[in-house]
Design an enzyme around this catalytic site. Structure first.
Site, mmCIF file in Angstrom:
data_model
loop_
_atom_site.group_PDB
_atom_site.id
_atom_site.type_symbol
_atom_site.label_atom_id
_atom_site.label_comp_id
_atom_site.label_asym_id
_atom_site.label_seq_id
_atom_site.Cartn_x
_atom_site.Cartn_y
_atom_site.Cartn_z
ATOM 1 N N GLN A 165 -29.089 7.979 11.492
ATOM 2 C CA GLN A 165 -30.392 7.497 11.013
ATOM 3 C C GLN A 165 -30.251 7.069 9.555
ATOM 4 O OE1 GLN A 165 -33.230 7.166 12.691
ATOM 5 N NE2 GLN A 165 -32.577 8.134 14.596
ATOM 6 N N CYS A 190 -38.048 2.565 18.386
ATOM 7 C CA CYS A 190 -38.059 1.754 17.169
ATOM 8 C C CYS A 190 -38.729 0.416 17.441
ATOM 9 C CB CYS A 190 -36.643 1.572 16.637
ATOM 10 S SG CYS A 190 -35.527 0.882 17.855
ATOM 11 N N CYS A 247 -34.218 -12.488 -0.969
ATOM 12 C CA CYS A 247 -33.472 -11.525 -0.172
ATOM 13 C C CYS A 247 -34.216 -11.285 1.142
ATOM 14 C CB CYS A 247 -33.389 -10.233 -0.968
ATOM 15 S SG CYS A 247 -32.652 -8.871 -0.078
ATOM 16 N N CYS A 266 -30.494 -3.315 -6.340
ATOM 17 C CA CYS A 266 -31.190 -3.140 -5.068
ATOM 18 C C CYS A 266 -31.812 -1.755 -5.093
ATOM 19 C CB CYS A 266 -30.196 -3.271 -3.915
ATOM 20 S SG CYS A 266 -30.923 -2.848 -2.323
ATOM 21 N N TYR A 304 -29.672 8.164 25.350
ATOM 22 C CA TYR A 304 -29.346 7.273 24.216
ATOM 23 C C TYR A 304 -29.093 8.156 22.982
ATOM 24 C CZ TYR A 304 -31.762 3.882 27.245
ATOM 25 O OH TYR A 304 -32.187 3.114 28.295
ATOM 26 N N GLU A 338 -24.762 8.640 26.128
ATOM 27 C CA GLU A 338 -24.686 7.533 25.171
ATOM 28 C C GLU A 338 -23.605 6.554 25.628
ATOM 29 O OE1 GLU A 338 -25.778 6.226 22.159
ATOM 30 O OE2 GLU A 338 -24.020 4.929 22.237
ATOM 31 N N CYS A 379 -39.000 -5.771 -7.032
ATOM 32 C CA CYS A 379 -37.580 -6.145 -7.047
ATOM 33 C C CYS A 379 -37.399 -7.586 -7.492
ATOM 34 C CB CYS A 379 -36.989 -5.961 -5.657
ATOM 35 S SG CYS A 379 -35.269 -6.472 -5.555
HETATM 36 N N1 SAH Z 1 -30.732 9.072 19.281
HETATM 37 C C1 SAH Z 1 -29.738 8.605 18.368
HETATM 38 C C2 SAH Z 1 -29.404 7.109 18.459
HETATM 39 C C3 SAH Z 1 -30.482 6.177 18.884
HETATM 40 S S1 SAH Z 1 -30.038 4.491 18.734
HETATM 41 C C4 SAH Z 1 -30.094 9.006 16.943
HETATM 42 O O1 SAH Z 1 -31.198 9.438 16.673
HETATM 43 O O2 SAH Z 1 -29.227 8.888 16.073
HETATM 44 C C5 SAH Z 1 -29.878 4.023 20.422
HETATM 45 C C6 SAH Z 1 -28.534 4.364 21.039
HETATM 46 O O3 SAH Z 1 -28.525 3.915 22.387
HETATM 47 C C7 SAH Z 1 -27.334 3.682 20.383
HETATM 48 O O4 SAH Z 1 -26.430 4.684 19.989
HETATM 49 C C8 SAH Z 1 -26.739 2.806 21.491
HETATM 50 O O5 SAH Z 1 -25.327 2.763 21.457
HETATM 51 C C9 SAH Z 1 -27.220 3.514 22.733
HETATM 52 N N2 SAH Z 1 -27.316 2.690 23.951
HETATM 53 C C10 SAH Z 1 -27.740 1.412 24.053
HETATM 54 N N3 SAH Z 1 -27.773 1.023 25.342
HETATM 55 C C11 SAH Z 1 -27.376 2.085 26.075
HETATM 56 C C12 SAH Z 1 -27.209 2.307 27.467
HETATM 57 N N4 SAH Z 1 -27.463 1.347 28.355
HETATM 58 N N5 SAH Z 1 -26.795 3.520 27.881
HETATM 59 C C13 SAH Z 1 -26.536 4.498 26.982
HETATM 60 N N6 SAH Z 1 -26.692 4.348 25.640
HETATM 61 C C14 SAH Z 1 -27.090 3.154 25.202
#
Ligand code: SAH
Length: 483
Positions: A312, A438, A92, A189, A341, A362, A86
Site C-alpha cells: 500500500q 479502489c 505534472c 515534490c 487478491y 494472489e 506545488c
Molecule cells: N490486498 C493486497 C493487494 C491488492 S492489489 C494489499 O492490500 O496489499 C490487487 C492484487 O490482485 C494485485 O496484487 C494483483 O496482482 C492481484 N490480482 C489481479 N488479478 C488477479 C487474479 N485474477 N487472481 C488473483 N490475483 C489477482
C-alpha cells in the site's frame, strides 16, 4: 438544472469540435472529470475544472445523451478554489485536485461512492460512514518512481522564450500526461518526505555534470532510465536505479556519490533494463549497498518489501484501511478467512491473530513468496498462501480442502472481480464478505450481482490519495437470513 444567467451556445449539437460557451460546472463525475448538464445531456469536462467554475468546453466526443470535452477558457472560477501549493501543479500529472480544499475533496469522494453504489449498483444502502481522511495530506506516499528522459518537457512560455530553438535537455521527474516521451523535471515534490527530493536532485545534478546519458524512449538509447525510491515509516530508505546497460565504472561512481551525499539511504540497488518497456517485473535488481530490501511496519507487524514487491503506497492510511477491514470482518478467533487478491498477504497477516485460519490467493508468484516470508517473520502460523488466478483456484475442491469460509475478504484491482468469481462466491455463500475496492464503479457492479444473496451492512470510504481523485472504499456484506 443550469443557471439561466449563463446561456449556453449549443450550435450543431451532435457535431465534433463544437465549443460550448459559458458552461457552469455543477459536479464531479468519476475519474476526476467535472460535469455539467444541458437539456438532459451530460457533459464531462477535463482540464483542471471544478464545480462552480464557468467555462467554454471544446467537445472531443459528442453523443446523443452525453458529450466529453476540455475546458478551453475560464469565464469565472469557483469560490471554493484555493491556491495550489506545488510549483509543478498544472503540468505534472499528479495531485490534480490541489486547487480544492482537502475537506472539499473528501466531500466529492464521499458523494461519488454514494453515487456509484446507488446509480450503478442500484443498492439499498445503510447510512454511509463519513470518509476517513488522511492525517497526512502531503508527504503521504512511501514510494515513487521517477523517469529519466533526454527530452525535458517545456511549458508554452519556455518554448516561446526560446524562439522555437528547443534544446535537447535532460530531465528526471514525472511523465507529462499524454506525452509518453516528455518528462517534467521535478524540483520539489510534496508526495514524499525528504530526503527524496535531495536524492533525485543529487542524481540529476551528478548525471548532468558528468555527461551521463538520459534515456531516449523513441530511439531506445541512453543509460539512465528510472529511479525508484521507497521511504518507510521505520526510517529505512531503498533506492533502485534502473539503467539501460551495465557501465560499472559510472554506476559505482554515481551510487557512491549518492550514498555519500545522502547517508540516510539504507539500501541501494540497480537494475539493468535493456527492454523497450519500463517494467522491471521480469528483471533482476542487484543489491549494491545494504540488505537489498526495506522493512515497513503496520501496527506491530513488520513487512519485508523488496524492489519488486507491492505494498500500500500510503502506509498511514493503509493501516487505517486494514483496521476498517478487520473491524468489518468482526472476527472472534474461530473463523476461516479467505483473503482474495492478497498481494503480499498484508491484509491476511494483519487479521491473522483474530482468525482460526487465513487462506490467501494472489496471481503473482513473487508476491506469494513475499506473503509466506512475511507470515513467517511475524510468527503467523495459521495463514497459507496460493499463487494463481482466483477464478481458477477457487473451485469446489479448493474450498472443500481448505474449509468453507466464514469471512471472505476481497481486494481486487480496478477492474473489480471476474463475474465467475462473483458467481462462485454466491454459491459458497460465506456469512460475510468484506469488499475492499479502489474503484467504486466496478465495486458497485459486483455488489449488484452479490445483492442476490447479500445485504450491504456498512460502507466506509477511506482516502488513501489526497489531492487526487482516487477513492478506496470498504463494504461489509452480510448474507440475508431468509436466503
Ligand atoms: N490486498 C493486497 C493487494 C491488492 S492489489 C494489499 O492490500 O496489499 C490487487 C492484487 O490482485 C494485485 O496484487 C494483483 O496482482 C492481484 N490480482 C489481479 N488479478 C488477479 C487474479 N485474477 N487472481 C488473483 N490475483 C489477482
Amino acid at each position: 438544472m443550469l443557471d439561466s444567467a449563463f446561456p449556453i451556445t449549443f450550435a450543431a449539437v451532435r457535431k465534433k469540435n463544437v465549443v460550448l460557451e459559458n458552461v457552469p460546472v455543477t459536479a464531479y463525475a468519476a475519474e476526476g472529470k467535472a460535469l455539467a448538464r444541458h437539456d438532459g445531456k451530460v457533459i464531462f469536462i477535463e482540464g483542471g475544472v471544478v464545480p462552480g467554475d464557468v467555462v467554454d468546453v471544446r467537445l472531443s466526443k459528442n453523443k446523443k445523451d452525453w458529450a466529453e470535452g476540455k475546458a478551453v477558457h475560464f469565464h469565472s472560477y469557483s469560490d471554493k478554489r484555493v491556491a495550489p501549493f506545488c510549483q509543478h501543479f498544472g503540468t505534472c500529472g499528479g495531485c490534480k485536485w490541489q486547487m480544492l480544499p482537502y475537506s472539499q475533496q473528501l466531500t466529492y469522494k464521499q458523494q461519488q461512492v454514494a453515487d456509484h453504489l446507488q446509480r450503478i449498483g442500484k443498492l439499498v444502502l445503510p447510512p454511509m460512514e463519513p470518509i476517513l481522511g488522511s492525517v497526512h495530506t502531503e508527504h503521504y506516499r512511501n514510494k515513487l518512481e521517477f523517469t529519466f528522459s533526454n527530452k525535458a518537457y517545456l511549458t508554452n512560455e519556455e518554448v516561446k522564450a526560446l524562439n522555437g530553438e528547443i534544446p535537447v535537455r535532460p530531465a528526471l521527474g514525472f511523465h507529462v500526461p499524454k506525452l509518453f516521451d516528455k518528462v517534467l523535471n521535478i524540483d520539489t515534490c510534496y508526495l514524499m518526505q525528504e530526503p527524496v527530493n535531495l536524492i533525485r536532485n543529487t542524481i540529476r545534478e551528478y548525471a548532468v555534470t558528468h555527461g551521463l546519458t538520459f534515456y531516449d524512449i523513441r530511439a531506445q538509447q541512453g543509460w539512465l532510465r528510472n529511479l525508484v525510491i521507497r521511504l518507510c515509516t521505520t526510517g529505512e530508505i531503498m533506492v533502485n536505479l534502473v539503467i539501460h546497460h551495465e557501465d560499472k565504472e559510472n554506476r559505482i561512481a554515481l551510487l557512491d556519490h549518492l550514498l555519500k551525499t545522502v547517508p540516510a539511504i539504507t539500501t541501494a540497488l540497480y537494475t539493468i533494463n535493456p527492454k523497450g518497456n519500463d517494467s522491471i517485473f521480469d528483471l533482476e535488481p542487484k543489491t549494491y549497498f545494504g540488505k537489498g530490501y526495506a522493512e515497513e511496519k503496520l501496527e506491530d507487524f513488520v513487512f519485508k518489501i523488496g524492489p519488486k514487491s507491492f505494498f500500500q503506497t500510503n502506509t498511514y492510511q493503509g493501516e487505517v484501511l486494514y483496521k476498517v477491514t478487520r473491524d468489518f470482518a468482526g472476527l472472534t478467533g474461530s473463523e476461516i478467512v479467505y483473503d482474495l487478491y492478497c498481494g503480499t498477504g498484508s491484509i491476511g497477516i494483519f487479521v491473522s491473530r483474530n482468525a482460526r485460519k487465513v487462506v490467501g490467493i494472489e496471481l503473482i508468484k513473487e508476491a506469494i513468496d513475499d506473503a509466506r516470508e512475511n507470515a513467517a517473520r511475524n510468527n503467523v502460523t495459521n495463514a497459507t498462501f496460493f499463487a494463481g488466478d482466483v477464478v481458477d483456484i477457487c473451485d469446489d475442491a479448493f474450498f472443500a480442502h481448505h474449509g468453507q469460509p466464514d469471512v471472505v475478504i476481497t481486494d481486487p484491482p480496478r477492474a473489480g472481480m471476474h463475474e465467475k468469481l462473483v458467481n462462485k462466491l454466491l454459491e459458497i455463500a460465506a456469512p460475510k464478505i468484506v469488499y475492499v475496492s479502489c474503484n467504486p464503479a466496478t465495486q458497485a457492479r459486483d455488489l449488484a450481482l452479490l445483492d442476490a444473496l447479500y445485504t450491504v451492512e456498512k460502507v466506509q470510504p477511506v482516502d488513501m490519495f489526497p489531492h487526487t481523485h482516487h477513492i478506496e472504499n470498504v463494504v461489509l456484506l452480510k448474507k440475508r437470513v431468509n436466503n
